[in-house]
Design a protein around this motif. Structure first.
Motif, PDB file in Angstrom:
ATOM      1  N   ILE A   1       0.818  -1.203   0.000  1.00  0.00           N
ATOM      2  CA  ILE A   1       0.000   0.000   0.000  1.00  0.00           C
ATOM      3  C   ILE A   1       0.862   1.268   0.000  1.00  0.00           C
ATOM      4  N   ASN A   2       2.100   1.151   0.501  1.00  0.00           N
ATOM      5  CA  ASN A   2       2.955   2.323   0.616  1.00  0.00           C
ATOM      6  C   ASN A   2       3.722   2.638  -0.667  1.00  0.00           C
ATOM      7  N   ALA A   3       4.053   1.617  -1.419  1.00  0.00           N
ATOM      8  CA  ALA A   3       4.946   1.865  -2.553  1.00  0.00           C
ATOM      9  C   ALA A   3       4.899   0.712  -3.539  1.00  0.00           C
ATOM     10  N   ASP A   4       4.962   1.045  -4.826  1.00  0.00           N
ATOM     11  CA  ASP A   4       5.137  -0.010  -5.818  1.00  0.00           C
ATOM     12  C   ASP A   4       6.639  -0.192  -6.068  1.00  0.00           C
ATOM     13  N   ARG A   5       6.932  -1.118  -6.964  1.00  0.00           N
ATOM     14  CA  ARG A   5       8.323  -1.486  -7.197  1.00  0.00           C
ATOM     15  C   ARG A   5       9.167  -0.294  -7.680  1.00  0.00           C
ATOM     16  N   GLU A   6       8.614   0.449  -8.637  1.00  0.00           N
ATOM     17  CA  GLU A   6       9.396   1.554  -9.205  1.00  0.00           C
ATOM     18  C   GLU A   6       9.707   2.613  -8.142  1.00  0.00           C
ATOM     19  N   TYR A   7       8.709   2.870  -7.306  1.00  0.00           N
ATOM     20  CA  TYR A   7       8.925   3.900  -6.276  1.00  0.00           C
ATOM     21  C   TYR A   7       9.996   3.447  -5.285  1.00  0.00           C
ATOM     22  N   ARG A   8       9.938   2.164  -4.897  1.00  0.00           N
ATOM     23  CA  ARG A   8      10.975   1.672  -3.970  1.00  0.00           C
ATOM     24  C   ARG A   8      12.363   1.743  -4.627  1.00  0.00           C
ATOM     25  N   GLU A   9      12.441   1.412  -5.898  1.00  0.00           N
ATOM     26  CA  GLU A   9      13.740   1.486  -6.595  1.00  0.00           C
ATOM     27  C   GLU A   9      14.253   2.930  -6.604  1.00  0.00           C
ATOM     28  N   HIS A  10      13.326   3.851  -6.840  1.00  0.00           N
ATOM     29  CA  HIS A  10      13.691   5.271  -6.827  1.00  0.00           C
ATOM     30  C   HIS A  10      14.198   5.672  -5.436  1.00  0.00           C
ATOM     31  N   LEU A  11      13.432   5.256  -4.408  1.00  0.00           N
ATOM     32  CA  LEU A  11      13.846   5.599  -3.045  1.00  0.00           C
ATOM     33  C   LEU A  11      15.228   5.034  -2.729  1.00  0.00           C
ATOM     34  N   ALA A  12      15.487   3.803  -3.159  1.00  0.00           N
ATOM     35  CA  ALA A  12      16.786   3.187  -2.875  1.00  0.00           C
ATOM     36  C   ALA A  12      17.909   4.032  -3.472  1.00  0.00           C
ATOM     37  N   ARG A  13      17.734   4.482  -4.699  1.00  0.00           N
ATOM     38  CA  ARG A  13      18.791   5.293  -5.341  1.00  0.00           C
ATOM     39  C   ARG A  13      18.983   6.617  -4.589  1.00  0.00           C
ATOM     40  N   VAL A  14      17.875   7.242  -4.236  1.00  0.00           N
ATOM     41  CA  VAL A  14      17.961   8.543  -3.551  1.00  0.00           C
ATOM     42  C   VAL A  14      18.590   8.377  -2.156  1.00  0.00           C
ATOM     43  N   LEU A  15      18.123   7.356  -1.415  1.00  0.00           N
ATOM     44  CA  LEU A  15      18.613   7.192  -0.040  1.00  0.00           C
ATOM     45  C   LEU A  15      20.083   6.772  -0.017  1.00  0.00           C
ATOM     46  N   VAL A  16      20.482   5.939  -0.973  1.00  0.00           N
ATOM     47  CA  VAL A  16      21.899   5.536  -1.015  1.00  0.00           C
ATOM     48  C   VAL A  16      22.771   6.751  -1.377  1.00  0.00           C
ATOM     49  N   ALA A  17      22.284   7.584  -2.289  1.00  0.00           N
ATOM     50  CA  ALA A  17      23.058   8.787  -2.636  1.00  0.00           C
ATOM     51  C   ALA A  17      23.215   9.688  -1.411  1.00  0.00           C
ATOM     52  N   ARG A  18      22.113   9.883  -0.679  1.00  0.00           N
ATOM     53  CA  ARG A  18      22.196  10.713   0.530  1.00  0.00           C
ATOM     54  C   ARG A  18      23.099  10.058   1.570  1.00  0.00           C
ATOM     55  N   GLY A  19      22.966   8.747   1.694  1.00  0.00           N
ATOM     56  CA  GLY A  19      23.742   8.024   2.700  1.00  0.00           C
ATOM     57  C   GLY A  19      25.233   8.092   2.414  1.00  0.00           C
ATOM     58  N   LEU A  20      25.604   7.892   1.149  1.00  0.00           N
ATOM     59  CA  LEU A  20      27.034   7.946   0.801  1.00  0.00           C
ATOM     60  C   LEU A  20      27.585   9.354   1.029  1.00  0.00           C
ATOM     61  N   ALA A  21      26.783  10.354   0.684  1.00  0.00           N
ATOM     62  CA  ALA A  21      27.244  11.734   0.887  1.00  0.00           C
ATOM     63  C   ALA A  21      27.426  12.023   2.367  1.00  0.00           C
ATOM     64  N   GLU A  22      26.459  11.591   3.175  1.00  0.00           N
ATOM     65  CA  GLU A  22      26.572  11.855   4.610  1.00  0.00           C
ATOM     66  C   GLU A  22      27.744  11.076   5.217  1.00  0.00           C
ATOM     67  N   ALA A  23      27.905   9.819   4.791  1.00  0.00           N
ATOM     68  CA  ALA A  23      29.007   9.012   5.328  1.00  0.00           C
ATOM     69  C   ALA A  23      30.346   9.671   5.018  1.00  0.00           C
ATOM     70  N   ARG A  24      30.479  10.182   3.808  1.00  0.00           N
ATOM     71  CA  ARG A  24      31.748  10.841   3.444  1.00  0.00           C
ATOM     72  C   ARG A  24      31.968  12.108   4.258  1.00  0.00           C
ATOM     73  N   SER A  25      30.874  12.793   4.573  1.00  0.00           N
ATOM     74  CA  SER A  25      31.031  14.018   5.360  1.00  0.00           C
ATOM     75  C   SER A  25      31.474  13.701   6.792  1.00  0.00           C
ATOM     76  N   ARG A  26      31.284  12.464   7.208  1.00  0.00           N
ATOM     77  CA  ARG A  26      31.656  12.072   8.574  1.00  0.00           C
ATOM     78  C   ARG A  26      32.992  11.335   8.610  1.00  0.00           C
ATOM     79  N   ALA A  27      33.535  11.017   7.467  1.00  0.00           N
ATOM     80  CA  ALA A  27      34.732  10.159   7.428  1.00  0.00           C
ATOM     81  C   ALA A  27      35.945  10.893   7.985  1.00  0.00           C
TER      82      ALA A  27
END
Lengths: 151, 272
Positions: free
Chosen positions: B246-272
């Motif tokens: 009910i929350n998300a179809d496949r395409e939306y989850r794939e989109h979220l994964a790309r966005v969240l990983v991009a944010r996560g990698l950027a934040e991780a690098r800012s903390r390294a």
């Protein structure tokens, strides 16, 4: 178990939930059953000083432990606990259904973090829902209680 | 709602828990904090005949340093993991993620081990354990064994634990790279993640992008090949099989994964 300093001893079915034990065996009906799904926090009590949702704890799990409900907060003279007083003064309630849980969650929150920021209060109470949406005054009450110290 | 009738048993030691489980067979389940199991029992989605309460085994609640690893007892609550100074300094990703589980009341009862053996693909901590290359220690009728996190989660609510086996400890090596990030996308405060991403250095794991937590291998390979984080994140949905609900179809989850990983990698690098 010990509830509000009093020993409550009873044989109950294994599947008895703590909230039902408190309401129906101990006779303490201030703790409300709200959603019954670990979401709303109306049934929040303290188990060994930490807030828990008593709809998701078996009475047997609390056997031998200390439970505190909102009835146990005021002192022997009937003087309100500082958190209760702050909710009263700041009008931190509308219909009052969520209030026992809000107060107990607040007592636990302030025990862990005596001087929370407003944001920490809001995240600290994320397990408690107010269907009247009276959150502003509730947050104000928690901050006032923290401000007053002596929690 | 009240659970269906069951027989409550209380274990006074790990050995007693194992022998009660051997007696109870398929009808018995261990009860730790009960914050995954009791809700399922109230809905009759789980109907064990015997509950073996291991919640009082204080010997399984600890955080300590051992031979260069951090060892966390399976019964350590999310609250205790989140507020542990040792976890906070050595494994800040785990401390942070444990502090994001549910709400304060849930964190006072729910345990790290319970959350892992429940093996809900929408759970936060399985992905964190996976990205940190943890080892899970179990005890059972056949003795003690160690299971790498990558082999532990087998499917929706399924793990590599054998019947009668009890998870006792989670061992986590010190991360080789310091930067970390935990990204969790939800609609409301205490919801499960629609999608989440756990990042430690150049290692990435995904929450709710399949029937188990997944390592984002294509992202990790791209980073190892020298790709920029934003370019590597574009591979985040490769090799995943996200559920549709009910929350998300496949395409939306794939989109979220790309966005969240991009944010996560950027934040991780800012903390390294």
């Amino acid at each position: 178990m010990t509830v509000n300093g009093r020993t409550v001893d009873a044989d109950v079915p294994d599947r008895t939930l703590l909230v039902h034990f408190l309401r129906e065996v101990a006779g303490l009906t201030a703790t409300n059953v709200g959603c019954d799904t670990t979401s709303c926090g109306a049934c929040t009590v303290l188990l060994d000083g930490q807030s828990v949702k008593s709809c998701t704890v078996l009475a047997a799990q609390a056997d031998g432990h200390q439970v505190t409900t909102v009835e146990g907060l005021a002192n022997g003279d009937g003087e309100m606990h500082p958190v209760q007083r702050a909710f009263h003064l700041e009008h931190g309630l509308q219909c009052g259904f969520c209030t026992p849980g809000m107060v107990m969650a607040t007592v636990s929150l302030l025990a862990e973090n005596p001087r929370p920021t407003e944001e920490e209060v809001r995240t600290g109470l994320e397990g408690n829902l107010c269907r009247c949406t009276g959150y502003h005054n509730i947050v104000r009450a928690v901050l006032a209680a923290a401000e007053g110290g002596d929690i | 709602m009240i659970p269906a009738p069951f027989t409550y048993q209380r274990a006074g030691s790990v050995d007693e828990a194992l022998s009660l489980a051997a007696e109870g067979g398929d009808d018995a389940k261990f009860l730790a904090g009960g914050h995954s199991l009791l809700p399922l029992m109230k809905l009759r989605l789980a109907v064990p005949e015997v509950l073996i309460d291991i919640g009082r085994l204080s010997e399984l609640s600890y955080v300590r340093e051992e031979n260069g690893h951090i060892a966390v007892g399976a019964l350590t609550t999310h609250h205790d993991v989140a507020s542990s100074g040792l976890v906070g300094s050595e494994l800040p990703l785990l401390a942070h993620a444990a502090g994001q589980v549910g709400d304060p009341q849930i964190r006072h009862r729910g345990t790290l081990g319970g959350s892992l053996v429940h093996s809900d693909p929408a759970g936060d901590l399985p992905a964190v354990i996976l990205v940190l290359d943890a080892t899970l220690v179990a005890r059972g009728p056949a003795g003690r064994r160690e299971i790498p996190a990558g082999e532990f989660f087998e499917g929706l609510f399924e793990t590599a634990l054998e019947p009668g086996e009890l998870l006792t400890e989670i061992r986590i090596p010190r991360p080789a790279q310091a930067g970390w990030s935990f990204q969790k996308f939800t609609k409301r405060a205490i919801d499960w993640a629609i999608v989440g991403a756990a990042v430690q250095g150049d290692q990435v794991a995904l929450v709710h992008m399949g029937s188990t937590p997944l390592r984002a291998s294509a992202v990790e390979q791209a980073l190892a090949g020298g790709a920029a984080p934003a370019d590597a994140a574009a591979h985040a949905a490769e090799g995943t099989s996200p559920p549709e609900d009910i929350n998300a179809d496949r395409e939306y989850r794939e989109h979220l994964a790309r966005v969240l990983v991009a944010r996560g990698l950027a934040e991780a690098r800012s903390r390294a």
